[in-house]
Structures are given as structure tokens and as C-alpha cells.
Design an enzyme around this catalytic site. Structure first.
Site: not given
Ligand code: SDX
Length: 392
Positions: A271, A328
């Protein structure tokens, strides 16, 4: 304008507004709507009460809540012509695309609700979208299942009526199961607002051009559809099903999630704000056990989800990046137990988030916020002369 411009992809360190609606503390996993904790609201309030709280800032008295729902009931019809738009979609159309389109189409049938400036006109537009959006969501499902597009029963509560509109069959009457209604009420409350998330920011930006409430909500539905945002609840179940089909080997999927060369992410994890447990995930996880227990539903993916969560919480890749289950991760397991088809999960998220989108749009408009228009740093070609096509 010559001022210093800093680029902040994804607005990770950018605040877009001041707001009095929702408070998040990502480190401590705190979520409050207008100062009330999500835990208390989920246990004690009705979804419509929370909608009123988010939009107008105070918990309503019984009289105010009755008037609010009465106003909504009087608008809970959709122009029959709208069915022609729905007819145009193939049965295979994703319900989020259908709902986003139909929400925009509402403008054509409610022209006075477009460019509103007075609080009174805003109230009328708000009542209309709260009344009509659930009908559109139910119709999107009924279109898929070939059911007649009609209405529920306005003698029921808001959430109970959503269930009836979605699931009643022409052959027999639909009795609302109180366990199902209570579970949906709680889920919708937990999804109702979340400060400046992707879809809410979209609603604010579209609304900032004075495109109107319905156009802003339609844009919010489109933004929510993405698997990185609200679409994750559908992607989680698809992921859990894939793990189950693959023999339940969560380690393989954990390895894929950690592999930089593999685009696969553990859906439902991580998140932007919560660097601790998402408080909503905690409540939903507990509710999943309760609801499936009461409904006598055995769902093997619940155990897979719990196994995945346990593994991730002990895995340095996830711990180092503070990746915890988010809203989710468990919600789809409950929706499935309630009989909601998988590709309708994000529509249920939109139904829950509707009051939050409305509240944020209203706050932005009442504060007369400026049009959303960020700058950029240009990194393209320098000035160059036109070349005739014969010379290219
Ligand atoms: C919602 O914003 C909100 O409030 C949203 C929400 C709401 O109520 O409106 O809470 C609802 O959208 C919840 C999130 C649902 N999405 C998912 O579950 C999809 C999987 N999650 C990721 O795509 C990610 O965690 C996000 C999109 C939720 C957040 O993305 P960020 O903050 O841009 O973080 P990032 O992509 O920069 O990741 C940081 C690191 C990265 O690794 P490095 O490049 O630092 O090595 O963490 C890793 C990412 O690769 N990472 C994950 C991961 N989420 C982040 N690796 C594996 N699995 C994951 N789920």
C-alpha cells in the site's frame, strides 16, 4: 512561471489538497472518517449513515437519516431509455466498463445536474447519484445473467435493496439474509473513503474543471478499475484460484512476486500509505471467518490466503518493503460467499467508495479549489525546422 518544479512520479510525496473528511496514519494503521474510527463505524453504523457522515460531516439524527433516505428513494429510478445503452454492450463486457459508461450516460438524462454551483443543486445531484448508481451496478450484473432489469423494494434499507436488485430472480421472491446484509453493510463502510487515493484524486481533478458530479464519478470508476487499485480485489481471487489449481504451492508464487524480472505481484499486498497492517484488512479477515462460518461456506482459497499472508509476513522481501495485506486481500472471499461473481467485485468496491468520492468532490467544489493542472520538465527535442515529406 519560472518557479522550481520538482517531479514526483505517482505523487508519492505530493499533497494535493487539505481535507477534513478522512484521516489515515500509515505507520500506525489508523483510519477515521470525520474523526470516527473505522472499527466503531464498521461495528455500529449503517452504510447510509456513514455516507451521510462523510458527505455532510456529522452523524445524522434519525430524522435527518430518514429524510436523506426518503430523498434517495424518490430518485431511485433510471430513465428506461438507458436500457438501450446497456443493450448495446456484449454480455462479455466487464461490469466496470458498463457502470462507468452508464454513469456518464446519466448526464444526458439529468441535464440539470451537470454544472451545479449552489449547495442546493449539489445536494440534488448527490441524491441522484446515490439513488441511481446502485441501480446501474445491479443492472450491469443482471445484464450478464440475462435477468430482467427492474428494481428492488424501496421498503428495504439501502444495502438490503442493493442485494435484492442484484440477486432477485423473476421466479421467486428474494428474502434478504441478515447475515449477508450485515456483511455487505460492513464491507461497503470499510470501502467508503480513503483520502487522496488514485480514483478519488481522479474524481477531484475531473471535478475541478466543473465537468459535473456524474462525469467525475464516472472517471473515478474508470480509475478504480485498474488491478493496481480497486481491480486488485478481482485479481486477488484470480491469483488464489491459480495457486489452488497449481496444487496450492504458495512458495512458487512468492518467488515470482519477488523476481524483479517477473511482472507478477502478490495482489492484495502492499500500500502507498499503510506501512503497517491495513486496518480494513484486519476487520475483513475476521469478518471472512465469521461470514463463511455463518453461511456454512467452505472456501479453500481462504486457507490459501491465510497461508500466503503468514509466509509473506515472515519473508524479508515483504517485511523489508513493509508489504502487508491491504483492503483487497480478503474482501473477494466474502463477496464470493455472498454470491457476487468475481468480475463484479470491483463494482462492489465502487458502490462502497461512492460516498467518499461524493464527499471529496463536494469539499473541492465548496472550497472553490483551482483546476488541477500540474507542470512538467520538458525532455524532448530542441526546436527544429519542418521537413517536407519528400525529404523524409
Ligand atoms: C487499493 O491508495 C489507496 O488508498 C488505495 C486503496 C483505497 O482504499 O483507495 O487502499 C485501495 O488500491 C489497495 C491496493 C490494491 N493493489 C494491490 O493489491 C496491487 C498490488 N500492490 C502493488 O501494486 C503496490 O503495493 C501498490 C500499487 C498498492 C502501491 O504501490 P507503490 O506505493 O507505488 O509501491 P511500489 O510499486 O513503488 O513498490 C515498492 C516496492 C517495489 O520493489 P522495489 O522496486 O523497491 O524493489 O515494493 C514492491 C515493488 O516491486 N512491491 C511488491 C508489491 N507491492 C509493492 N512486490 C510484490 N508484490 C506486491 N504486491
Amino acid at each position: 512561471s519560472g518557479g522550481l518544479i520538482t517531479i514526483d512520479p505517482g505523487f508519492k510525496n505530493t499533497g494535493s489538497c487539505q481535507s477534513e473528511i478522512t484521516f489515515l496514519n500509515g505507520e500506525e494503521g489508523i483510519l477515521r472518517y470525520r474523526g470516527y474510527s473505522i472499527e466503531e463505524l464498521a461495528d455500529n453504523a449503517s452504510f447510509l449513515e456513514v455516507a451521510y457522515l462523510l458527505i455532510f460531516g456529522e452523524l445524522p439524527s434519525q430524522n435527518k437519516l430518514n429524510k436523506f433516505y426518503q430523498d434517495i428513494k424518490e430518485e431511485s429510478h433510471v430513465d428506461e431509455e438507458m436500457k438501450k445503452i446497456l443493450d448495446g454492450f456484449p454480455k462479455s463486457a466487464h461490469p466496470m466498463g458498463v457502470v462507468s459508461s452508464l454513469t456518464n450516460a446519466l448526464i444526458a438524462f439529468n441535464p440539470t445536474s451537470v454544472n451545479v454551483d449552489s449547495e442546493e443543486d449539489m445536494y440534488k445531484a448527490i441524491i441522484k447519484i446515490l439513488a441511481k448508481f446502485p441501480v446501474l451496478c445491479a443492472w450491469a450484473l443482471r445484464k450478464r445473467t440475462g435477468q430482467p432489469l427492474d428494481y428492488g423494494d424501496s421498503n428495504l434499507g439501502y444495502v438490503e435493496n442493493v442485494l435484492k436488485m442484484m440477486f432477485k430472480k423473476p421466479s421467486k421472491d428474494y428474502e434478504v439474509d441478515p447475515v449477508v446484509a450485515s456483511a455487505l453493510n460492513k464491507l461497503l463502510i470499510l470501502h467508503a473513503d480513503h483520502e487522496q487515493n488514485c480514483s478519488t484524486s481522479t474524481v477531484r481533478v475531473v471535478g475541478s474543471s466543473h465537468a459535473g458530479l456524474f462525469a467525475s464519478i464516472s472517471a473515478g470508476v474508470s480509475a478504480l478499475w485498474g488491478p493496481l487499485h480497486g481491480g486488485a480485489n478481482q485479481a486477488v481471487i484470480e491469483m488464489l484460484e491459480a495457486i489452488k489449481e497449481d496444487g496450492g504451492d504458495t512458495k512458487k508464487f512468492m518467488a515470482k512476486a519477488k523476481d524483479k524480472n517477473d511482472p507478477f505481484r502478490l495482489m492484495g499486498f502492499g500500500h502507498r500509505v499503510y506501512k503497517n497492517f491495513d486496518p480494513r484488512a484486519k476487520i475483513i479477515k475476521k469478518s471472512a471467518d465469521e461470514v463463511l462460518g455463518k453461511l456454512g461456506v467452505e472456501d479453500p482459497v481462504l486457507d490459501i490466503a491465510k497461508g500466503l499472508e503468514k509466509e509473506a509476513l515472515e519473508d524479508s522481501y515483504f517485511v523489508d518493503r513493509k508489504l502487508y495485506p491491504n483492503v483487497d486481500f480478503y474482501s473477494g472471499i466474502i463477496y464470493r460467499a455472498l454470491g457476487v461473481p468475481t468480475d463484479m467485485f470491483t463494482v462492489m468496491f465502487a458502490l462502497g467508495r461512492l460516498p467518499g468520492w461524493i464527499a471529496q468532490w463536494r469539499e473541492m467544489r465548496l472550497r472553490k479549489e483551482p483546476i488541477g493542472r500540474p507542470r512538467q520538465i520538458y525532455t524532448g527535442e530542441n526546436h527544429r525546422a519542418y521537413k517536407d515529406i519528400s525529404n523524409r
